[in-house]
Design a protein around this motif. Structure first.
Motif: not given
Length: 129
Positions: A52-81
């Motif tokens: 449950k650290l996603v919010g902390k990661v996002l805060k860190n990115l934003i506070s370091n000058g990044f903008v999230v222009s797209a976001i999606q959650m999904f599960k990756m299959e072994r071949a794709a990984a």
């Protein structure tokens, strides 16, 4: 609680029925805000989501000058990984463990970029002597 990330702005299906519902929402046929220009991919791995650290990661990115222009959650299959991480195959000894991690649960993938900044140009042509 139906989703493991309720209240975080992200959602993770907790069973097969919910996964089916979310698959229609996170379908690749949906419109995206991704521009694929002057950006990079940032992937939040499953262990971060489980902790449950996603919010902390996002805060860190934003506070370091990044903008999230797209976001999606999904599960990756072994071949794709394996394909996503193939640049590390034969380079780092932990390659198999890295692939296992990417398949162990949901991933949050983001398109990120630096915030646009305004550049101030000094038109003063005088020189100091």
């Amino acid at each position: 609680e139906s989703s493991s990330l309720v209240g975080t702005g992200l959602a993770c299906p907790s069973d097969a029925d919910e996964a089916k519902l979310f698959s229609s929402f996170f379908s690749t046929k949906r419109l995206t805000t991704a521009t694929y220009e002057e950006c990079t991919c940032c992937a939040i791995k499953p262990h971060i989501i489980k902790e449950k650290l996603v919010g902390k990661v996002l805060k860190n990115l934003i506070s370091n000058g990044f903008v999230v222009s797209a976001i999606q959650m999904f599960k990756m299959e072994r071949a794709a990984a394996a394909e996503f991480l193939e640049v590390y195959d034969g380079v780092v000894p932990e390659y198999r463990e890295m692939v296992d991690e990417m398949c162990s649960g949901p991933i949050v993938a983001m398109e990120i970029r630096f915030k646009p900044t305004s550049i101030r140009i000094n038109n003063d042509t005088s020189t100091e002597e």
